[in-house]
Design a protein around this motif. Structure first.
Motif, PDB file in Angstrom:
ATOM      1  N   THR A   1       0.833  -1.203   0.000  1.00 54.31           N
ATOM      2  CA  THR A   1       0.000   0.000   0.000  1.00 54.31           C
ATOM      3  C   THR A   1       0.867   1.251   0.000  1.00 54.31           C
ATOM      4  OG1 THR A   1      -1.851  -1.102   1.106  1.00 54.31           O
ATOM      5  CG2 THR A   1      -1.700   1.294   1.360  1.00 54.31           C
ATOM      6  N   ALA A   2       1.874   1.259   0.855  1.00 59.29           N
ATOM      7  CA  ALA A   2       2.776   2.415   0.927  1.00 59.29           C
ATOM      8  C   ALA A   2       3.523   2.593  -0.390  1.00 59.29           C
ATOM      9  CB  ALA A   2       3.751   2.236   2.083  1.00 59.29           C
ATOM     10  N   HIS A   3       4.000   1.491  -0.974  1.00 63.40           N
ATOM     11  CA  HIS A   3       4.752   1.590  -2.229  1.00 63.40           C
ATOM     12  C   HIS A   3       3.872   2.098  -3.365  1.00 63.40           C
ATOM     13  CE1 HIS A   3       7.768  -1.708  -0.697  1.00 63.40           C
ATOM     14  NE2 HIS A   3       7.832  -0.583  -0.024  1.00 63.40           N
ATOM     15  N   ALA A   4       2.640   1.578  -3.448  1.00 67.15           N
ATOM     16  CA  ALA A   4       1.728   2.023  -4.506  1.00 67.15           C
ATOM     17  C   ALA A   4       1.346   3.489  -4.314  1.00 67.15           C
ATOM     18  CB  ALA A   4       0.486   1.141  -4.518  1.00 67.15           C
ATOM     19  N   GLN A   5       1.094   3.855  -3.075  1.00 67.55           N
ATOM     20  CA  GLN A   5       0.712   5.242  -2.800  1.00 67.55           C
ATOM     21  C   GLN A   5       1.837   6.209  -3.146  1.00 67.55           C
ATOM     22  OE1 GLN A   5       1.614   7.523  -0.231  1.00 67.55           O
ATOM     23  NE2 GLN A   5      -0.245   8.645   0.239  1.00 67.55           N
TER      24      GLN A   5
END
Length: 371
Positions: free
Chosen positions: A209-213
């Motif tokens: 989630t953090a990487h995609a965001q």
């Protein structure tokens, strides 16, 4: 679940990485199931609802003496029991059977001044983006669909086996290409489901989630485990993976952080604080009996506290409707409860119209807009 697993696998195999045209078209926009819109078009926004889903994964078996009641249709004779034991009645857990009732409620929500709904159903609880698109077309309410995965107990073997990089690709695809084998794109990552203690597959999804965001500049929303330490742990995991905390919502604060000192400590971390169980008033919280679920008056007092402490630009509110009994069709409060009942009471309790405009209009707009 089989169709959900297939779509996840397909998205991973195609593995689309974010392309410049798609990302540039989203910058400064909010992505709804009907396409990108200007943030100013949203109006009053509920940031955590479900319009179609199943919750069979969280069925809570009743005592043997109530087994027959749990199998009955919803009727006036058993409605009070269902209200107090919502997760022990099997039919109550299937909101996806009430599409027409939800359509009527969204029209009523719009008539009462509502403009947009963030629909938080993710893989694991029967996300249905086609139905969301139909509801948006039928009602004129802006609907933003959630990308990602619910709690670890609903993760398929394929999901558990994925690497963080593969999970990141799935999330990016659902926002840039479309979800569940369609071209209907999600506009927020979440609700990302977390348990207490945090499962390993949930940790990987948080990191993804953090990487995609970080790549997309998109909004994120989290479902924390039912423990006051859970939100703090989740924020640490997300921060270590590079998330933008200012674009992140921590849901269910009203059933998770009950202590005033802990609440103000958590508020300092900079994410959005979401009080999203308005309308839920339970004597016994089935998922964690140690939690005394606050009523709406207590929620209003907590929101007033946060406003007084200077956090009015970090507050969001919603109902998190996810069972049939909370629909107006079954005598529930429905999606308009905040606008028709809570807002007037907040004004009586000293929360200003300016603060309410921030909570219902400006904060959702800021959160949902892609960077």
């Amino acid at each position: 679940m089989l169709s959900e697993r297939r779509h996840v696998t397909e998205n991973t195999l195609f593995g689309a990485s974010p392309g410049t045209p798609e990302m540039s078209s989203l910058s400064g926009k909010v992505q709804t199931v009907l396409g990108p819109v200007e943030p100013s078009k949203l109006g009053r926004t509920l940031t955590h609802e479900h319009l179609t889903m199943t919750f069979d994964c969280c069925y809570y078996p009743p005592p043997p003496c109530h087994e027959a009641t749990s199998q009955e249709p919803i009727m006036m004779e058993n409605l009070f029991w269902i209200q107090k034991n919502p997760y022990s009645h099997k039919e109550n857990l299937r909101l996806n059977q009430e599409t027409e009732a939800v359509r009527e409620e969204l029209l009523y929500f719009k008539a009462k001044g509502g403009g947009a709904v963030v629909e938080n159903t993710t893989v694991g609880i029967s996300r249905d983006v086609k139905t969301l698109k139909w509801l948006a077309e039928e009602t004129g309410v802006h609907i933003i669909s959630g990308a990602g995965f619910y709690v670890g107990a609903t993760h398929s073997p394929e999901t558990r086996a994925m690497s963080v990089e593969q999970l990141t690709d799935v999330l990016i695809n659902e926002i840039l290409r479309g979800a569940d084998g369609t071209s209907i794109r999600c506009g927020v990552i979440g609700e990302i489901g977390c348990s207490w203690p945090l499962a390993e597959s949930e940790r990987k999804v948080l990191q993804a989630t953090a990487h995609a965001q970080a790549q997309l500049g998109c909004p994120v929303i989290i479902h924390p485990g039912r423990n006051p330490s859970a939100p703090f742990q989740i924020i640490r995991v997300l921060q270590e993976a590079g998330v933008d905390i200012s674009k992140t919502v921590m849901s269910h604060i009203d059933r998770t952080i009950l202590d005033k000192k802990e609440l103000l400590e958590f508020a300092q971390l900079g994410c959005y604080l979401e009080y999203d169980l308005f309308g839920t008033e339970l004597l016994h919280y089935q998922f964690n009996p140690d939690i005394d679920m606050p009523n709406d008056n207590k929620r209003i007092r907590r929101v007033r506290l946060l406003v007084d402490e200077g956090y009015e630009d970090r507050i969001l509110i919603a109902h998190d409707i996810h069972t049939k009994h909370r629909l107006m069709k079954y005598g529930g409060h429905g999606y308009s409860h905040i606008l028709t009942n809570i807002v007037p009471k907040m004004l009586l309790r000293g929360i200003t119209e300016n603060a309410l405009d921030k909570i219902l209009i400006e904060n959702p707009k800021q959160w949902l807009t892609f960077k």
